[in-house]
Enzyme design. Structure first.
Site, PDB file in Angstrom:
ATOM      1  N   GLU A 437      -1.859   6.179   6.951  1.00 18.84           N
ATOM      2  CA  GLU A 437      -1.437   7.559   6.696  1.00 18.84           C
ATOM      3  C   GLU A 437      -2.241   8.197   5.563  1.00 18.84           C
ATOM      4  OE1 GLU A 437       2.814   7.780   6.202  1.00 18.84           O
ATOM      5  OE2 GLU A 437       3.197   7.040   8.221  1.00 18.84           O
ATOM      6  N   GLU A 513       3.194   1.763  13.288  1.00 18.61           N
ATOM      7  CA  GLU A 513       4.386   1.709  12.435  1.00 18.61           C
ATOM      8  C   GLU A 513       5.507   2.379  13.214  1.00 18.61           C
ATOM      9  OE1 GLU A 513       3.432   2.378   8.233  1.00 18.61           O
ATOM     10  OE2 GLU A 513       5.377   3.359   8.092  1.00 18.61           O
TER      11      GLU A 513
HETATM   12  C1  GAL Z   1       5.591   5.540   6.435  1.00 18.01           C
HETATM   13  C2  GAL Z   1       4.671   4.812   5.456  1.00 18.01           C
HETATM   14  C3  GAL Z   1       5.331   3.564   4.918  1.00 18.01           C
HETATM   15  C4  GAL Z   1       6.719   3.868   4.472  1.00 18.01           C
HETATM   16  C5  GAL Z   1       7.494   4.420   5.638  1.00 18.01           C
HETATM   17  C6  GAL Z   1       8.951   4.689   5.337  1.00 18.01           C
HETATM   18  O1  GAL Z   1       5.231   6.838   6.625  1.00 18.01           O
HETATM   19  O2  GAL Z   1       3.483   4.465   6.090  1.00 18.01           O
HETATM   20  O3  GAL Z   1       4.573   3.056   3.851  1.00 18.01           O
HETATM   21  O4  GAL Z   1       6.647   4.783   3.441  1.00 18.01           O
HETATM   22  O5  GAL Z   1       6.905   5.622   6.018  1.00 18.01           O
HETATM   23  O6  GAL Z   1       9.577   5.269   6.447  1.00 18.01           O
END
Ligand code: GAL
Length: 821
Positions: A437, A513
């Site tokens: 991100e 993710e």
């Molecule tokens: C994502 C990020 C992670 C964590 C997660 C929490 O956007 O890549 O590191 O912050 O959100 O939902």
């Protein structure tokens, strides 16, 4: 072989195992061809001292004595004042800056720390070249040897080494001093502090293999034959190279000899017939012993490399295949901290995590958002996990004021080179990640940076593809950023998968993710509804698993995509375990100081969600899990929905023997497809029983839970009863409380005390409560939702270890563990 030199308190590993086939003249000098010395015990440590402590003669006698790996911040105390970040978290869609108290774990990691170590190396017959290797140093290490600055680094997660041939004194005293500095606003989670991974010295011959230059690949793999290619660089001319390949039982199965190399470069290809292929189900490993031999037959250097024989492929519309078989990533993201141990690396803790994940049916790990430890990769090779090794959470554009962007320009290439060279022989790694991100998803410069980084990965390792976890999906569709990557990784954004698949040319999408569902173990909230960013007065989240963040989603929505779209190549759930810091949705609420995202909690105890994933990922064992608990005094007659996470398609539920009807999985909603839900159950104390049915309606399995009476007795359940007497191994003992009839008490919150005697020590406890400010290393803690874990550590002396856990008004729990050499 491990030899312990008691005088200098360090461990020397001599790499001369398996040298069986050379002439006797070579064997005379063989023992000293390469020596790795771990600098573990008797370090001196001080925090935030004013003066410079780099000089050899500096008096550190008043400093504390510590062992490495060490995390100076994990001993607390928890306090909202540490690294308060007054900021708007833009990735979370925030526009206005507010006070974030537990963002980096509310532990004292900010500031500087000095480590000093005095040591004497034994004489080596042919030791003329020496390197010091840091597996990670948090952060901005400045390294001094015998008073002279010999090197420095930026990123705390990087592995790096320094050539100390000219500065080390062989045979008499050396003083090593390392200064570490952690800036405020430098992280989005708990980074830990100090020398949290191994430090070692390698002494070898002037003519020897270059550090991390050996690259073992398997260009051809089929069931009858594989080719193993070994490329390496040696410092020194006129040497030849011999490679011996051994199977898992240490049998020599192939050898090769390369003639003299003028430029020190070697490239060998060796056939292995009937190879045992590496996969998560069959993690077969081979060993390559590479030897550098001089003209007169002297063994100059020897390296031992574990590798696996396996092939990987990523194809449009088909996805990822391993050894010709298409599989999906059933993965989890993991931050590097180990809960109550902080960032200090510990192999037993890592192994326990992977054992828990294996039982869940998980087959892949993403080391979010930085370089994994060598120990974790070794375990992933041995236990069978696919690995997505990540590098950065920032490139040149900041997410936090003092983040990696400060180092990007000077270090990005060096950091990737070290990551790839040091780890590319691990068969578990099937993909690299250049970033997570990164705000550089925007703008032409960002596109250039993506190419620059991906090209470095390709140059250093042409065998594996590169991804980036993207959250600005629309932007990356428009700019070409997503098209450029080998593997487009989407973070959340389930609604954009179809569009991204159409827009990107690769023909597949990775859920780099997913989910970011939040829950607290054993806590349930009513009414049972889906929520985004829901907050409660007790700063907990509901374990009905229906709460997520504004940018994220529930697990079932990912399951739909994974199941229905062949071009979705898998997912990495945020996260496998809770971690210190980032207490969303309570970033602004003290004392929340650790995450709620984990499938298991900070103690490694499974939340209900564990069984939701297990019911789909573990295809060999059955899951039939009931939630919530059944102790709802005061809710008599009120709607208290019952969910069952199971791989059976349908089941009947009974409350005190009365049927609540049969539920069958169906496609009405994603939740109906993956969970069995009885939404109208009214609470009455007693027993709830679930009976799983096969397609003919025949009962095939059952499970039940009961209302518990008052807490009566403490029960102890270790993950391992016998541990190694190596001063590092840990038994993780689950502590729970039962009533007079042996029924677990899900609400027990008794204050407990821990006492360890014999050949072990009390190391820490953790109850998984994200709002607890009790310190892990103190020998008392409250139960949370009826449970906690106690970590019992072995000393270096074998024997019996006794753990006693007591609490007011409760029958104590006592257990004997064993440690062996
Ligand atoms: C994502 C990020 C992670 C964590 C997660 C929490 O956007 O890549 O590191 O912050 O959100 O939902």
């Amino acid at each position: 072989m491990r030899i312990q030199n008691m005088n200098v308190k360090m461990v020397i590993i001599l790499f001369f195992t398996g040298f069986l086939s050379l002439s006797s003249s070579a064997q005379k000098t063989f023992k000293n061809s390469r020596n790795t010395i771990l600098l573990t015990d008797n370090w001196k440590f001080a925090k935030d001292i004013k003066e410079d402590a780099s000089s050899s003669s500096y008096n550190d006698s008043k400093w504390s004595t510590v062992s490495i790996p060490h995390d100076w911040a994990i001993y607390g105390p928890f306090d909202k004042k540490w690294d308060i970040q007054i900021t708007a978290i833009e990735q979370n869609g925030e526009k206005i800056a507010t006070e974030k108290t537990g963002r980096t774990g509310a532990l004292p990691h900010i500031g500087s720390g000095w480590y000093r170590k005095t040591f004497t190396l034994p004489q080596f017959q042919q030791g003329k070249r020496a390197l010091i290797v840091f597996d990670g140093a948090m952060s901005e290490p400045e390294v001094y040897l015998n008073g002279k600055k010999i090197g420095q680094w930026g990123y705390g997660y990087s592995y790096f080494y320094i050539d100390i041939t000219k500065d080390i004194i062989i045979g008499s005293k050396n003083v090593l001093a390392v200064k570490l500095t952690n800036q405020p606003y430098s992280s989005r989670w708990y980074p830990g502090a100090g020398l949290y991974r191994k430090v070692s010295i390698i002494v070898k011959d002037t003519e020897s293999f270059e550090q991390w230059s050996t690259f073992v690949t398997t260009p051809l793999v089929n069931n009858n034959l594989a080719t193993v290619n070994i490329k390496t660089n040696a410092n020194g001319t006129n040497c030849s190279m011999v490679t011996i390949i051994k199977d898992a039982k240490n049998n020599i199965i192939a050898t090769a000899k390369s003639p003299k190399s003028v430029d020190g470069k070697f490239d060998q290809t060796i056939n292995v017939t009937n190879p045992q292929l590496w996969s998560p189900e069959t993690p077969h490993l081979y060993t390559a012993v590479t030897q550098l031999i001089s003209n007169d037959g002297t063994l100059k250097d020897e390296e031992i490399t574990k590798f696996g024989i396996r092939s990987i492929k990523y194809e449009p519309e088909i996805g990822f295949s391993l050894n010709g078989k298409t599989i999906k990533f059933k993965g989890v993201c993991l931050h590097h901290d180990l809960g109550p141990l902080g960032a200090a690396i510990n192999k037993a803790a890592l192994k326990r995590q992977l054992t828990i994940l294996k039982d869940m049916g998980c087959n892949a790990i993403r080391s979010s958002h930085n370089m994994p430890s060598f120990e974790q990769l070794e375990l992933a090779d041995e236990m069978g996990f696919l690995f997505l090794a990540e590098s950065f959470d920032e490139w040149a554009k900041p997410k936090v004021k003092n983040g990696y962007h400060r180092f990007f320009e000077d270090y990005a290439e060096k950091d990737i080179v070290n990551l790839v060279r040091a780890t590319r022989n691990h068969p578990c790694i099937v993909m690299w990640s250049a970033g997570n991100e990164v705000p550089d998803q925007y703008g032409a410069e960002g596109l250039k940076r993506a190419k620059f980084l991906q090209d470095i990965f390709h140059r250093e390792d042409p065998t594996r593809p590169v991804t980036v976890g993207m959250d600005q999906v629309k932007q990356t569709m428009a700019s070409g950023f997503g098209s450029l990557l080998d593997i487009p990784g989407l973070n959340y954004r389930v609604h954009l998968y179809e569009d991204a698949h159409k827009a990107f040319p690769q023909g597949f999408i990775l859920g780099s993710e997913t989910a970011s569902t939040v829950s607290s173990r054993g806590i349930y909230k009513f009414p049972v509804k889906q929520y985004k960013n829901k907050q409660y007065d007790d700063l907990q989240c509901s374990s009905y698993d229906l709460e997520a963040c504004s940018w994220s989603n529930l697990p079932d929505e990912d399951f739909v995509l994974q199941d229905d779209k062949p071009w979705v190549i898998g997912e990495f759930v945020w996260t496998g375990f809770d971690y210190l810091g980032e207490p969303t949705p309570y970033d602004e609420k003290w004392p929340s100081r650790s995450s709620y995202f984990g499938i298991s909690d900070l103690a490694g105890l499974p939340k209900d969600r564990f069984y939701l994933y297990r019911s789909r990922w573990n295809t060999t064992d059955k899951t039939l899990h009931i939630l919530p608990h059944w102790n709802w005094k005061g809710r008599e007659g009120e709607i208290t929905p019952v969910f069952v996470y199971t791989n059976y398609e349908s089941a009947e539920l009974f409350v005190n023997g009365k049927s609540m009807g049969i539920q069958k999985k169906n496609n009405a909603t994603p939740q109906n497809r993956y969970r069995l839900m009885w939404n109208d159950v009214k609470y009455e104390p007693g027993t709830i029983k679930v009976v799983a049915l096969d397609s003919n309606g025949k009962a095939v399995a059952q499970n039940e839970i009961h209302t518990a009476d008052t807490p009566y007795k403490i029960v102890l359940n270790p993950d391992r009863k016998t541990i190694k007497a190596d001063g590092e191994d840990i038994s993780f003992v689950t502590v729970s409380v039962v009533d007079k009839n042996g029924i677990p008490c899900p609400l027990a919150d008794n204050q407990l005390k821990f006492e360890v005697n014999g050949a072990g020590t009390y190391r820490a406890a953790c109850n998984g409560d994200a709002t607890s400010t009790e310190m892990f290393h103190k020998n008392t803690m409250k139960l949370f939702s009826g449970k906690l874990i106690v970590l019992v550590k072995a000393t270096k002396k074998a024997g019996t270890i006794t753990l006693k856990v007591s609490g007011n008004g409760l029958q104590s729990g006592i257990i004997n563990l064993k440690s062996t050499n």
